[in-house]
Design a protein around this motif. Structure first.
Motif, PDB file in Angstrom:
ATOM      1  N   SER A  78      25.025 -43.362   1.141  1.00  0.00           N
ATOM      2  CA  SER A  78      23.824 -43.293   0.311  1.00  0.00           C
ATOM      3  C   SER A  78      24.084 -42.503  -0.973  1.00  0.00           C
ATOM      4  CB  SER A  78      22.674 -42.663   1.102  1.00  0.00           C
ATOM      5  OG  SER A  78      21.498 -42.664   0.340  1.00  0.00           O
ATOM      6  N   LEU A  79      24.845 -41.419  -0.865  1.00  0.00           N
ATOM      7  CA  LEU A  79      25.163 -40.638  -2.058  1.00  0.00           C
ATOM      8  C   LEU A  79      25.987 -41.452  -3.041  1.00  0.00           C
ATOM      9  CD1 LEU A  79      25.967 -37.172  -0.441  1.00  0.00           C
ATOM     10  CD2 LEU A  79      23.935 -37.792  -1.757  1.00  0.00           C
ATOM     11  N   LYS A  80      26.905 -42.272  -2.534  1.00  0.00           N
ATOM     12  CA  LYS A  80      27.715 -43.123  -3.418  1.00  0.00           C
ATOM     13  C   LYS A  80      26.863 -44.205  -4.073  1.00  0.00           C
ATOM     14  CE  LYS A  80      32.082 -42.558  -0.988  1.00  0.00           C
ATOM     15  NZ  LYS A  80      33.078 -43.204  -0.111  1.00  0.00           N
ATOM     16  N   ILE A  81      25.958 -44.803  -3.302  1.00  0.00           N
ATOM     17  CA  ILE A  81      25.143 -45.911  -3.817  1.00  0.00           C
ATOM     18  C   ILE A  81      24.072 -45.414  -4.784  1.00  0.00           C
ATOM     19  CG2 ILE A  81      23.455 -47.677  -3.165  1.00  0.00           C
ATOM     20  CD1 ILE A  81      25.007 -47.956  -0.500  1.00  0.00           C
ATOM     21  N   HIS A  82      23.329 -44.379  -4.372  1.00  0.00           N
ATOM     22  CA  HIS A  82      22.150 -43.951  -5.126  1.00  0.00           C
ATOM     23  C   HIS A  82      22.393 -42.757  -6.048  1.00  0.00           C
ATOM     24  CE1 HIS A  82      19.798 -46.758  -2.788  1.00  0.00           C
ATOM     25  NE2 HIS A  82      20.197 -46.194  -1.662  1.00  0.00           N
TER      26      HIS A  82
END
Length: 114
Positions: free
Chosen positions: A42-46
């Motif tokens: 999620s940190l990579k995507i968002h």
């Protein structure tokens, strides 16, 4: 029924072989439905930003950025991140407390409390 903290009765202890322990660990890992690294995904995507208040995070305070499951189902973790949003701990708490307040104001039977 409560948990007992009394010592076990004397007798032969039940020991498991290494093969039995390995099988138990494999079975338990297989029962995990959510990927262990969905936060990293999620940190990579968002990105390292709160989706609600827009606060940006750096490595030293990244622990304050959490992953919120939009549909409330922590077991639904699609790899595209469509069920996640990164929220700071304050916005995450606010998001979850909104329904509690609404339920309280509506009362159990749907009528407003006075």
């Amino acid at each position: 029924m409560g948990m007992s903290f009394r010592p076990r009765r004397p007798g032969k202890p039940t020991e498991k072989s290494q093969a039995e322990l390995d099988e138990m660990v494999r079975r338990m890992k297989g029962e995990q439905t959510a990927p262990a690294n969905y936060r990293e995904q999620s940190l990579k995507i968002h990105g390292w930003i709160c989706a609600k208040c827009g606060r940006e995070f750096e490595l030293h305070n990244l622990h304050l950025l959490t992953v919120h499951h939009r549909d409330g189902n922590h077991d639904f973790n699609p790899p595209d991140g469509s069920n996640w949003e990164n929220l700071c701990v304050y916005c995450h708490e606010d998001e979850h407390s909104r329904s509690l307040l609404g339920d309280y104001l509506q009362g159990e039977n749907g009528r407003k409390n006075r």
